[in-house]
Design a protein around this motif. Structure first.
Motif, PDB file in Angstrom:
ATOM      1  N   TYR A   1       0.817  -1.220   0.000  1.00 20.25           N
ATOM      2  CA  TYR A   1       0.000   0.000   0.000  1.00 20.25           C
ATOM      3  C   TYR A   1       0.852   1.273   0.000  1.00 20.25           C
ATOM      4  CZ  TYR A   1      -4.120  -2.872   0.588  1.00 20.25           C
ATOM      5  OH  TYR A   1      -5.111  -3.790   0.401  1.00 20.25           O
ATOM      6  N   ILE A   2       2.009   1.221   0.635  1.00 20.60           N
ATOM      7  CA  ILE A   2       2.855   2.412   0.691  1.00 20.60           C
ATOM      8  C   ILE A   2       3.630   2.633  -0.605  1.00 20.60           C
ATOM      9  CG2 ILE A   2       4.901   3.413   1.833  1.00 20.60           C
ATOM     10  CD1 ILE A   2       3.831   2.192   4.465  1.00 20.60           C
ATOM     11  N   THR A   3       4.027   1.563  -1.278  1.00 22.93           N
ATOM     12  CA  THR A   3       4.915   1.742  -2.438  1.00 22.93           C
ATOM     13  C   THR A   3       4.359   1.315  -3.787  1.00 22.93           C
ATOM     14  OG1 THR A   3       5.961  -0.431  -2.194  1.00 22.93           O
ATOM     15  CG2 THR A   3       6.946   1.415  -0.969  1.00 22.93           C
TER      16      THR A   3
ATOM     17  N   HIS B   1      -2.311   9.454  -2.723  1.00 20.38           N
ATOM     18  CA  HIS B   1      -1.743   9.670  -1.388  1.00 20.38           C
ATOM     19  C   HIS B   1      -0.216   9.775  -1.464  1.00 20.38           C
ATOM     20  CE1 HIS B   1      -5.583   9.023   0.535  1.00 20.38           C
ATOM     21  NE2 HIS B   1      -5.733   7.918  -0.178  1.00 20.38           N
ATOM     22  N   ARG B   2       0.385   8.905  -2.282  1.00 19.72           N
ATOM     23  CA  ARG B   2       1.845   8.972  -2.441  1.00 19.72           C
ATOM     24  C   ARG B   2       2.267  10.300  -3.053  1.00 19.72           C
ATOM     25  NH1 ARG B   2       1.353   3.661  -3.495  1.00 19.72           N
ATOM     26  NH2 ARG B   2       1.186   3.872  -5.736  1.00 19.72           N
ATOM     27  N   ASP B   3       1.529  10.760  -4.060  1.00 17.55           N
ATOM     28  CA  ASP B   3       1.848  12.056  -4.682  1.00 17.55           C
ATOM     29  C   ASP B   3       1.766  13.191  -3.664  1.00 17.55           C
ATOM     30  OD1 ASP B   3       2.246  10.809  -7.104  1.00 17.55           O
ATOM     31  OD2 ASP B   3       0.267  11.365  -7.921  1.00 17.55           O
ATOM     32  N   ARG B   4       0.725  13.186  -2.839  1.00 17.67           N
ATOM     33  CA  ARG B   4       0.593  14.232  -1.807  1.00 17.67           C
ATOM     34  C   ARG B   4       1.714  14.126  -0.772  1.00 17.67           C
ATOM     35  NH1 ARG B   4      -5.685  13.671  -1.035  1.00 17.67           N
ATOM     36  NH2 ARG B   4      -4.882  11.910   0.089  1.00 17.67           N
ATOM     37  N   PHE B   5       2.085  12.900  -0.417  1.00 19.01           N
ATOM     38  CA  PHE B   5       3.195  12.688   0.518  1.00 19.01           C
ATOM     39  C   PHE B   5       4.480  13.306  -0.032  1.00 19.01           C
ATOM     40  CE2 PHE B   5       6.904   9.986   1.493  1.00 19.01           C
ATOM     41  CZ  PHE B   5       6.988  10.181   2.856  1.00 19.01           C
ATOM     42  N   TRP B   6       4.796  13.002  -1.295  1.00 18.74           N
ATOM     43  CA  TRP B   6       6.026  13.539  -1.878  1.00 18.74           C
ATOM     44  C   TRP B   6       5.949  15.058  -2.044  1.00 18.74           C
ATOM     45  CZ3 TRP B   6      10.036  11.012  -0.972  1.00 18.74           C
ATOM     46  CH2 TRP B   6      10.046   9.629  -0.988  1.00 18.74           C
ATOM     47  N   ASP B   7       4.787  15.589  -2.352  1.00 15.84           N
ATOM     48  CA  ASP B   7       4.629  17.044  -2.414  1.00 15.84           C
ATOM     49  C   ASP B   7       4.936  17.671  -1.054  1.00 15.84           C
ATOM     50  OD1 ASP B   7       3.929  17.005  -5.078  1.00 15.84           O
ATOM     51  OD2 ASP B   7       1.764  17.176  -4.715  1.00 15.84           O
ATOM     52  N   LYS B   8       4.448  17.061   0.018  1.00 15.84           N
ATOM     53  CA  LYS B   8       4.716  17.593   1.362  1.00 15.84           C
ATOM     54  C   LYS B   8       6.195  17.499   1.696  1.00 15.84           C
ATOM     55  CE  LYS B   8       0.203  17.112   3.341  1.00 15.84           C
ATOM     56  NZ  LYS B   8      -0.595  16.851   4.491  1.00 15.84           N
ATOM     57  N   ILE B   9       6.814  16.405   1.290  1.00 15.11           N
ATOM     58  CA  ILE B   9       8.262  16.255   1.528  1.00 15.11           C
ATOM     59  C   ILE B   9       9.008  17.385   0.825  1.00 15.11           C
ATOM     60  CG2 ILE B   9      10.298  14.826   1.001  1.00 15.11           C
ATOM     61  CD1 ILE B   9       8.643  13.682   3.270  1.00 15.11           C
ATOM     62  N   HIS B  10       8.684  17.609  -0.440  1.00 16.34           N
ATOM     63  CA  HIS B  10       9.363  18.645  -1.216  1.00 16.34           C
ATOM     64  C   HIS B  10       9.102  20.041  -0.669  1.00 16.34           C
ATOM     65  CE1 HIS B  10      10.980  16.156  -4.411  1.00 16.34           C
ATOM     66  NE2 HIS B  10       9.823  15.520  -4.451  1.00 16.34           N
ATOM     67  N   ASN B  11       7.891  20.292  -0.203  1.00 15.42           N
ATOM     68  CA  ASN B  11       7.517  21.640   0.224  1.00 15.42           C
ATOM     69  C   ASN B  11       7.839  21.971   1.674  1.00 15.42           C
ATOM     70  OD1 ASN B  11       6.492  22.201  -2.334  1.00 15.42           O
ATOM     71  ND2 ASN B  11       4.493  21.374  -1.808  1.00 15.42           N
ATOM     72  N   SER B  12       8.052  20.973   2.508  1.00 12.44           N
ATOM     73  CA  SER B  12       8.199  21.284   3.924  1.00 12.44           C
ATOM     74  C   SER B  12       9.476  20.769   4.570  1.00 12.44           C
ATOM     75  CB  SER B  12       6.988  20.741   4.702  1.00 12.44           C
ATOM     76  OG  SER B  12       6.962  19.331   4.623  1.00 12.44           O
ATOM     77  N   MET B  13      10.254  19.997   3.862  1.00 17.61           N
ATOM     78  CA  MET B  13      11.454  19.428   4.474  1.00 17.61           C
ATOM     79  C   MET B  13      12.696  19.911   3.744  1.00 17.61           C
ATOM     80  SD  MET B  13      10.424  15.994   6.092  1.00 17.61           S
ATOM     81  CE  MET B  13       8.820  15.725   6.815  1.00 17.61           C
ATOM     82  N   SER B  14      13.815  19.673   4.369  1.00 17.88           N
ATOM     83  CA  SER B  14      15.081  20.119   3.792  1.00 17.88           C
ATOM     84  C   SER B  14      15.384  19.374   2.497  1.00 17.88           C
ATOM     85  CB  SER B  14      16.224  19.894   4.790  1.00 17.88           C
ATOM     86  OG  SER B  14      16.469  18.500   4.934  1.00 17.88           O
ATOM     87  N   VAL B  15      16.210  19.976   1.692  1.00 16.03           N
ATOM     88  CA  VAL B  15      16.638  19.355   0.446  1.00 16.03           C
ATOM     89  C   VAL B  15      17.356  18.043   0.738  1.00 16.03           C
ATOM     90  CG1 VAL B  15      18.170  19.626  -1.545  1.00 16.03           C
ATOM     91  CG2 VAL B  15      16.784  21.553  -0.765  1.00 16.03           C
ATOM     92  N   GLU B  16      18.151  18.033   1.814  1.00 20.41           N
ATOM     93  CA  GLU B  16      18.897  16.825   2.175  1.00 20.41           C
ATOM     94  C   GLU B  16      17.955  15.672   2.502  1.00 20.41           C
ATOM     95  OE1 GLU B  16      19.448  19.802   3.712  1.00 20.41           O
ATOM     96  OE2 GLU B  16      21.369  20.351   2.815  1.00 20.41           O
ATOM     97  N   LEU B  17      16.907  15.957   3.289  1.00 19.59           N
ATOM     98  CA  LEU B  17      15.965  14.909   3.665  1.00 19.59           C
ATOM     99  C   LEU B  17      15.179  14.428   2.443  1.00 19.59           C
ATOM    100  CD1 LEU B  17      14.564  13.100   5.687  1.00 19.59           C
ATOM    101  CD2 LEU B  17      13.011  14.983   6.212  1.00 19.59           C
TER     102      LEU B  17
ATOM    103  N   GLN C   1      13.300   0.382   2.910  1.00 17.65           N
ATOM    104  CA  GLN C   1      13.792   1.320   3.927  1.00 17.65           C
ATOM    105  C   GLN C   1      12.803   2.465   4.119  1.00 17.65           C
ATOM    106  OE1 GLN C   1      17.540   1.967   1.844  1.00 17.65           O
ATOM    107  NE2 GLN C   1      18.605   1.362   3.715  1.00 17.65           N
ATOM    108  N   LEU C   2      12.241   2.956   3.038  1.00 15.01           N
ATOM    109  CA  LEU C   2      11.246   4.023   3.109  1.00 15.01           C
ATOM    110  C   LEU C   2      10.032   3.569   3.922  1.00 15.01           C
ATOM    111  CD1 LEU C   2      10.235   6.832   2.223  1.00 15.01           C
ATOM    112  CD2 LEU C   2       9.259   5.709   0.217  1.00 15.01           C
ATOM    113  N   VAL C   3       9.603   2.338   3.702  1.00 15.11           N
ATOM    114  CA  VAL C   3       8.433   1.818   4.422  1.00 15.11           C
ATOM    115  C   VAL C   3       8.678   1.820   5.926  1.00 15.11           C
ATOM    116  CG1 VAL C   3       7.024  -0.241   4.825  1.00 15.11           C
ATOM    117  CG2 VAL C   3       7.536   0.482   2.486  1.00 15.11           C
ATOM    118  N   VAL C   4       9.825   1.325   6.374  1.00 15.57           N
ATOM    119  CA  VAL C   4      10.050   1.284   7.826  1.00 15.57           C
ATOM    120  C   VAL C   4      10.215   2.682   8.411  1.00 15.57           C
ATOM    121  CG1 VAL C   4      10.881  -1.095   7.919  1.00 15.57           C
ATOM    122  CG2 VAL C   4      12.525   0.759   7.658  1.00 15.57           C
TER     123      VAL C   4
END
Length: 135
Positions: free
Chosen positions: A85-87, A95-111, A122-125
């Protein structure tokens, strides 16, 4: 009496996952469990959230199956529901698209770069609560 019951619950919570094979993934995600998992506290303090806490805990603890299971949402076979379900599942693409949008918009470039470049397992855990040095 409440302290005695609470003490017994905490003791049971911290011991059972160490020996029950159904908690293999849970222990991999939370290897140093010395106190109840956060969902336990949420469920105790907010009983109306109990159902959601149980579902989330089952996703974390539920081990992959030996047999293939047919996904009723996308028609693909899988052995690990959380991983699927996650991958993979097409029903969770939005849901995955929104997750990645939030990652891009709210977290550091490194993360963001780290999460985009790790293997799916690894992403799942990490999503299920495993420690991540960059978080």
């Amino acid at each position: 009496m409440n302290k005695s019951i609470s003490s017994k619950e905490i003791s049971t919570f911290t011991e059972v996952p160490k020996y029950d094979p159904d908690f293999k993934r849970f222990i991999r995600i939370h290897p140093d469990i010395t106190c109840p998992f956060s969902y336990w506290y949420v469920a105790r303090n907010h009983p109306y959230m109990l159902d959601k806490c149980i579902k989330a805990s089952k996703v974390i603890a539920h081990p992959p199956q030996d047999d293939n299971i047919l996904c009723e949402h996308c028609g693909r076979f899988f052995q690990d529901a959380a991983y699927h379900y996650i991958t993979q599942c097409s029903s969770t693409n939005e849901h995955r698209d929104r997750f990645w949008d939030k990652i891009h918009n709210s977290m550091s470039v490194e993360l963001a770069a780290y999460l985009l470049n790790i293997e799916d397992h690894q992403l799942v855990v990490i999503i299920l609560g495993a420690p991540c040095d960059l978080l």
